[in-house]
Every structure is written in structure tokens, then in C-alpha cells.
Design an enzyme around this catalytic site. Structure first.
Site, PDB file in Angstrom:
ATOM      1  N   CYS A   1       0.841  -1.200   0.000  1.00 27.22           N
ATOM      2  CA  CYS A   1       0.000   0.000   0.000  1.00 27.22           C
ATOM      3  C   CYS A   1       0.878   1.253   0.000  1.00 27.22           C
ATOM      4  O   CYS A   1       1.448   1.619   1.032  1.00 27.22           O
ATOM      5  CB  CYS A   1      -0.907  -0.013   1.233  1.00 27.22           C
ATOM      6  SG  CYS A   1      -1.907   1.461   1.392  1.00 27.22           S
TER       7      CYS A   1
ATOM      8  N   CYS B   1      -0.375   4.016   2.330  1.00 23.88           N
ATOM      9  CA  CYS B   1      -0.117   3.802   3.763  1.00 23.88           C
ATOM     10  C   CYS B   1       1.370   3.905   4.093  1.00 23.88           C
ATOM     11  O   CYS B   1       1.745   4.475   5.111  1.00 23.88           O
ATOM     12  CB  CYS B   1      -0.583   2.413   4.201  1.00 23.88           C
ATOM     13  SG  CYS B   1      -2.058   1.804   3.402  1.00 23.88           S
ATOM     14  N   ASP B   2       2.226   3.338   3.248  1.00 17.65           N
ATOM     15  CA  ASP B   2       3.637   3.168   3.622  1.00 17.65           C
ATOM     16  C   ASP B   2       4.621   4.025   2.834  1.00 17.65           C
ATOM     17  O   ASP B   2       5.818   4.037   3.150  1.00 17.65           O
ATOM     18  CB  ASP B   2       4.042   1.689   3.443  1.00 17.65           C
ATOM     19  CG  ASP B   2       3.207   0.773   4.334  1.00 17.65           C
ATOM     20  OD1 ASP B   2       2.769   1.237   5.401  1.00 17.65           O
ATOM     21  OD2 ASP B   2       2.993  -0.389   3.954  1.00 17.65           O
TER      22      ASP B   2
END
Ligand code: NAP
Length: 302
Positions: free
Chosen positions: A133, A136-137
Site C-alpha cells: 500500500c 499507507c507506507d
């Protein structure tokens, strides 16, 4: 007991809650992770009707707000089994926490989860360089070289997002043309820090504790690319474990269904990416949510 339990709080599940509530049914939406589902991983959604551009998290929030505004109840629980009615009773849904829920009908809208590469070391390096992701990361890799694996819209979007913060983005794809939208490919071609590595497959993840590189087979030539992060975007697999013993699944694990979102179990419906269908988009997930809800309402009324 509720009229309709919806398992999965993504676009399909939340839309089915809106339609079910407006038909006067009591509804409980049960989500195991984040309401909004896969869409929350998308940095920008620009093809949802009536919305020029919105972040995936904001679209997810709006869908949740709308479902709750209509009177749907929501729970954060992981459902681990769905038990069909016996002798005219109701469905029982059991959660990992030990909780259980009863419903007259059930809509499964569990979506899909990212496909893994299957390479040795992958599981060990998830969270230590191997990611699924970018939204997200991606921030963890600011100023660092990364690679994105895949050629669909997810990979193209991830590469665009990462190009804003990473020193270099290698976009590795097994063919010489992309499955994703031409507009995204054109945007990537404009970026100085994006390199297309086509006709290529990743053969090895390098690193013991942390990912330090990947060995790529590019047109038969193997070479090492040194990176700090690999974002895997090679498609998704349906998340249908909870109905695998009761509904019919195809060879890829998608729940077999028709345009009415029915299954072989009366009162059990499927909606969104978890079912057999030609196009998996937010718009088609929402369409399924509406269809499944109205089918469930008709079934309850009959
Ligand atoms: P996808 O469209 O299925 O693309 C998966 C990509 O991974 C393909 O390019 C495929 O290669 C490659 N691939 C599959 N298995 C592989 C393997 N074992 N090794 C190496 N490469 C592999 O998946 P997605 O990008 O996750 O998108 C899923 C759906 O969501 C699509 O319908 C997409 O349009 C949609 N989506 C929409 C948006 C948006 O509109 N905002 C954003 C993201 C996703 P081949 O091309 O060779 O098969």
C-alpha cells in the site's frame, strides 16, 4: 436479530446498507479493518461518477457517513464463519472475538486482498521493505529508491504517488504494455525519477532483515536493482474464506453469482469485488451494493 447483515464495509457493503435502510430494513454492517475498504488505499479517485477528484479515504468516509445517516448500525469485528439457517431459522455470523450476530439475510461484500509475489523471503520482509500500500507506507521511503511491481491501475497510481517523494521509482512489469489507463502512463513518462523496467519479472528479494534490492529478469538478462522498498501491485484475490464451504466459488475463488447478486443459498447475496464479474471498479461495486440490497429486500418481503 437484524433483517440484513452486511459483511464488509467497502463501497459495495456501504451502498447496500443505504439501499436496505431506504427500503425500511434493519441493517448491520460488519467490517474487520477500515470502513471504505480497498478504496482507502487509493490516493485519488477520479472516475467515480459525480466526483471530479477525491481521496480514497475521503470517499470511504463519505460512504460510511451516508450509511450511518440512513440508520445503518456498524460494528468493527472480523467475521470468521457464516452459518446458514436451519429449519427456517436465521443466519448466524461468528466473529473472531467470540461475538456472534443473527440476521434474516446476509450480503457478503468482503472485497479482495492484494496478491503476493510468492517469492522466497516475501513473508519475512513484509513490513521490512515489502509493502502492498503506497498510500499507507510510501512516506517511510521519502528520498529513497523504490520499485513498484505490476502494470494495472494500482501499480501506475502507486508509482505516481511514490515519484512525488522517492528519489527513484522503478516500475517493473512483465509485459511491454500496461493494463492500466493510458492517462496514468503518460503522467509517469513525464517524471524524471521514474524508470520503466518492462518485459521483466522479479526473481529474488534480496535482504535478510531488511529489503536491500531485487533481482530482475529483464528479457532473459538478470540484474540487481538496489532499492529500499518494493510496492507489490500485481492484482487482488477475493476474500471469500468465510463462504468457501457454503457458496459456489470459481477456480480463482470468486463467488459465482449473476446480475442479481444471488448465491445458491437462499437469503445469501454477494456484492462487489468478491464475486464473478467482468469489471471491478468503485462504480461497479456500488452498483452491486444497490442490486444485492434490493434483491435481499425482495427476498425478505417474499
Ligand atoms: P489488475 O488490473 O488486475 O493488474 C494487475 C497487474 O499485475 C497486471 O498488469 C498483471 O500483468 C500483473 N500481474 C498479475 N499477476 C502477476 C504476477 N504473478 N507476476 C507479475 N505480474 C503480475 O490489478 P489492480 O491494478 O490491482 O487493479 C484491480 C482493479 O481495480 C482494476 O479493475 C483496476 O482498474 C481497478 N483500480 C482502479 C483505480 C482507479 O480507477 N482509481 C485504481 C486502482 C485500481 P498482466 O497485465 O500481464 O496481466
Amino acid at each position: 436479530m437484524v433483517d440484513i447483515a452486511v459483511v464488509g464495509g467497502g463501497p459495495a457493503g456501504l451502498t447496500s446498507a443505504v439501499y436496505s435502510r431506504r427500503a425500511g430494513k434493519s441493517v448491520l454492517v460488519i467490517e474487520k479493518a477500515a470502513f471504505g475498504g480497498q478504496i482507502t488505499w487509493s490516493p485519488r479517485v477520479e472516475n467515480f461518477p459525480g466526483t471530479v477528484s477525491v481521496s480514497g479515504t475521503e470517499l470511504g468516509d463519505r460512504l460510511l457517513e451516508q450509511a450511518m445517516e440512513q440508520g445503518a448500525d456498524v460494528e468493527l469485528e472480523e467475521i470468521i464463519s457464516v452459518i446458514p439457517p436451519e429449519n427456517g431459522g436465521c443466519f448466524t455470523l461468528k466473529a473472531a472475538s467470540g461475538a456472534s450476530f443473527e440476521a434474516k439475510s446476509v450480503i457478503i461484500a468482503t472485497g479482495a486482498k492484494p496478491r503476493k509475489t510468492g517469492l522466497e523471503n516475501e513473508d519475512k520482509l513484509i513490513g521490512s521493505g515489502v509493502c502492498f500500500c503506497a498510500v499507507c507506507d510510501g512516506a517511510f521511503y521519502s528520498g529513497k529508491p523504490v520499485a513498484v511491481y505490476g502494470g494495472g491501475n494500482s501499480a501506475l497510481q502507486d508509482a505516481l504517488l511514490l515519484s512525488e517523494k522517492c528519489s527513484m521509482v522503478y516500475l517493473i512489469h512483465r509485459r511491454d504494455s500496461f493494463r492500466g489507463e493510458a492517462k496514468l502512463v503518460e503522467a509517469l513518462k513525464e517524471k524524471d525519477n521514474v524508470r520503466f523496467v518492462l518485459n521483466s519479472v522479479i526473481e529474488e528479494l534480496v535482504g535478510d532483515e531488511e529489503l536491500t534490492g531485487i533481482v530482475v529478469n529483464e528479457d532473459g538478462q538478470k540484474h540487481l536493482i538496489e532499492i529500499d522498498g518494493l510496492f507489490v501491485a500485481i492484482g487482488h484475490m477475493p476474500d471469500n474464506g468465510i463462504i468457501s464451504g457454503i457458496a459456489e466459488l470459481n477456480e480463482k475463488g470468486y463467488a459465482i453469482s449473476d446480475e442479481k447478486c444471488t448465491t445458491v443459498i437462499p437469503g445469501l447475496f454477494v456484492a462487489g469485488d468478491c464475486r464473478t464479474k467482468p469489471v471491478r471498479q468503485v462504480a461497479t461495486a456500488c452498483a452491486d451494493g444497490a442490486v444485492a440490497a434490493l434483491a435481499a429486500c425482495s427476498w425478505l418481503d417474499a
